[in-house]
Scaffold this motif. Structure first.
Motif, PDB file in Angstrom:
ATOM      1  N   GLN A  17       0.835  -1.209   0.000  1.00 25.46           N
ATOM      2  CA  GLN A  17       0.000   0.000   0.000  1.00 25.46           C
ATOM      3  C   GLN A  17       0.866   1.254   0.000  1.00 25.46           C
ATOM      4  O   GLN A  17       0.630   2.193  -0.769  1.00 25.46           O
ATOM      5  N   ARG A  18       1.906   1.274   0.834  1.00 27.54           N
ATOM      6  CA  ARG A  18       2.820   2.430   0.869  1.00 27.54           C
ATOM      7  C   ARG A  18       3.523   2.594  -0.468  1.00 27.54           C
ATOM      8  O   ARG A  18       3.693   3.698  -0.968  1.00 27.54           O
ATOM      9  N   ALA A  19       3.957   1.480  -1.060  1.00 25.06           N
ATOM     10  CA  ALA A  19       4.641   1.528  -2.359  1.00 25.06           C
ATOM     11  C   ALA A  19       3.712   2.058  -3.444  1.00 25.06           C
ATOM     12  O   ALA A  19       4.113   2.878  -4.273  1.00 25.06           O
ATOM     13  N   GLU A  20       2.462   1.611  -3.431  1.00 26.72           N
ATOM     14  CA  GLU A  20       1.506   2.079  -4.431  1.00 26.72           C
ATOM     15  C   GLU A  20       1.249   3.580  -4.286  1.00 26.72           C
ATOM     16  O   GLU A  20       1.186   4.304  -5.284  1.00 26.72           O
ATOM     17  N   GLU A  21       1.130   4.055  -3.068  1.00 25.00           N
ATOM     18  CA  GLU A  21       0.952   5.496  -2.841  1.00 25.00           C
ATOM     19  C   GLU A  21       2.167   6.266  -3.377  1.00 25.00           C
ATOM     20  O   GLU A  21       2.020   7.328  -3.974  1.00 25.00           O
ATOM     21  N   ILE A 104      11.020  -1.705  -4.488  1.00 28.97           N
ATOM     22  CA  ILE A 104      10.712  -0.696  -3.474  1.00 28.97           C
ATOM     23  C   ILE A 104      10.841  -1.382  -2.121  1.00 28.97           C
ATOM     24  O   ILE A 104      10.212  -2.415  -1.875  1.00 28.97           O
ATOM     25  N   THR A 105      11.698  -0.823  -1.277  1.00 29.66           N
ATOM     26  CA  THR A 105      11.866  -1.368   0.063  1.00 29.66           C
ATOM     27  C   THR A 105      11.230  -0.416   1.075  1.00 29.66           C
ATOM     28  O   THR A 105      11.342   0.802   0.955  1.00 29.66           O
ATOM     29  N   ILE A 106      10.559  -1.014   2.030  1.00 31.41           N
ATOM     30  CA  ILE A 106       9.925  -0.275   3.120  1.00 31.41           C
ATOM     31  C   ILE A 106      10.551  -0.795   4.406  1.00 31.41           C
ATOM     32  O   ILE A 106      10.556  -2.002   4.643  1.00 31.41           O
ATOM     33  N   GLU A 107      11.081   0.100   5.196  1.00 38.68           N
ATOM     34  CA  GLU A 107      11.667  -0.294   6.475  1.00 38.68           C
ATOM     35  C   GLU A 107      10.856   0.301   7.617  1.00 38.68           C
ATOM     36  O   GLU A 107      10.489   1.480   7.585  1.00 38.68           O
ATOM     37  N   ARG A 116      11.550   4.237   6.536  1.00 41.09           N
ATOM     38  CA  ARG A 116      12.118   4.656   5.277  1.00 41.09           C
ATOM     39  C   ARG A 116      11.530   3.871   4.108  1.00 41.09           C
ATOM     40  O   ARG A 116      11.225   2.705   4.234  1.00 41.09           O
ATOM     41  N   LEU A 117      11.414   4.559   2.966  1.00 36.91           N
ATOM     42  CA  LEU A 117      11.052   3.920   1.704  1.00 36.91           C
ATOM     43  C   LEU A 117      12.164   4.224   0.734  1.00 36.91           C
ATOM     44  O   LEU A 117      12.614   5.361   0.629  1.00 36.91           O
ATOM     45  N   GLU A 118      12.627   3.189   0.017  1.00 37.93           N
ATOM     46  CA  GLU A 118      13.648   3.384  -1.009  1.00 37.93           C
ATOM     47  C   GLU A 118      13.130   2.767  -2.309  1.00 37.93           C
ATOM     48  O   GLU A 118      12.673   1.624  -2.317  1.00 37.93           O
TER      49      GLU A 118
END
Length: 124
Positions: A17-21, A104-107, A116-118
């Protein structure tokens, strides 16, 4: 805002969900979410500037127990994602489309706070 996932699946959904946003904010158009075939699944398929983008999303808590999110996209996983992408392109009758593979990485902190999002464009 803290996020306490009940399961690995919940953690994955949160990250997707965060990656899609994130990609929507960049102007990408989401074509498919969690596209599945018998070989596996691709988290997100998007389009930007006439190119299809196959996106692998990895979400991890920063506990150090299982390595980083980026490290989890190893050569074996990359090969699997490429194979599934080929199946998608064939099924969607888009074999001639330009495509790339992003990660896309979400930490999250150990407490479940977003850290963090990378976005690794053209990661493999």
């Amino acid at each position: 805002m803290a996020f306490s996932p009940l399961s690995r699946k919940d953690l994955g959904r949160y990250g997707e969900q965060r990656a899609e946003e994130h990609i929507a904010a960049l102007g990408y158009k989401v074509v498919a979410r969690n596209w599945r075939c018998r070989s596996g699944e691709i988290d997100l398929i998007a389009e930007t500037e006439g190119q299809l983008v196959f996106i692998e999303v990895r979400t991890r808590r920063l506990t150090g127990r299982f390595g980083t999110a980026k490290e989890s996209v190893d050569a074996r996983k990359q090969l699997k994602v490429r194979q599934i992408a080929q199946m998608y392109l064939y099924a969607a009758k888009q074999s001639d489309r330009r495509a790339r593979f992003d990660v896309i990485t979400i930490e999250l902190t150990p407490e479940g706070e977003f850290n963090r999002l990378e976005h690794l464009t053209g990661a493999f």
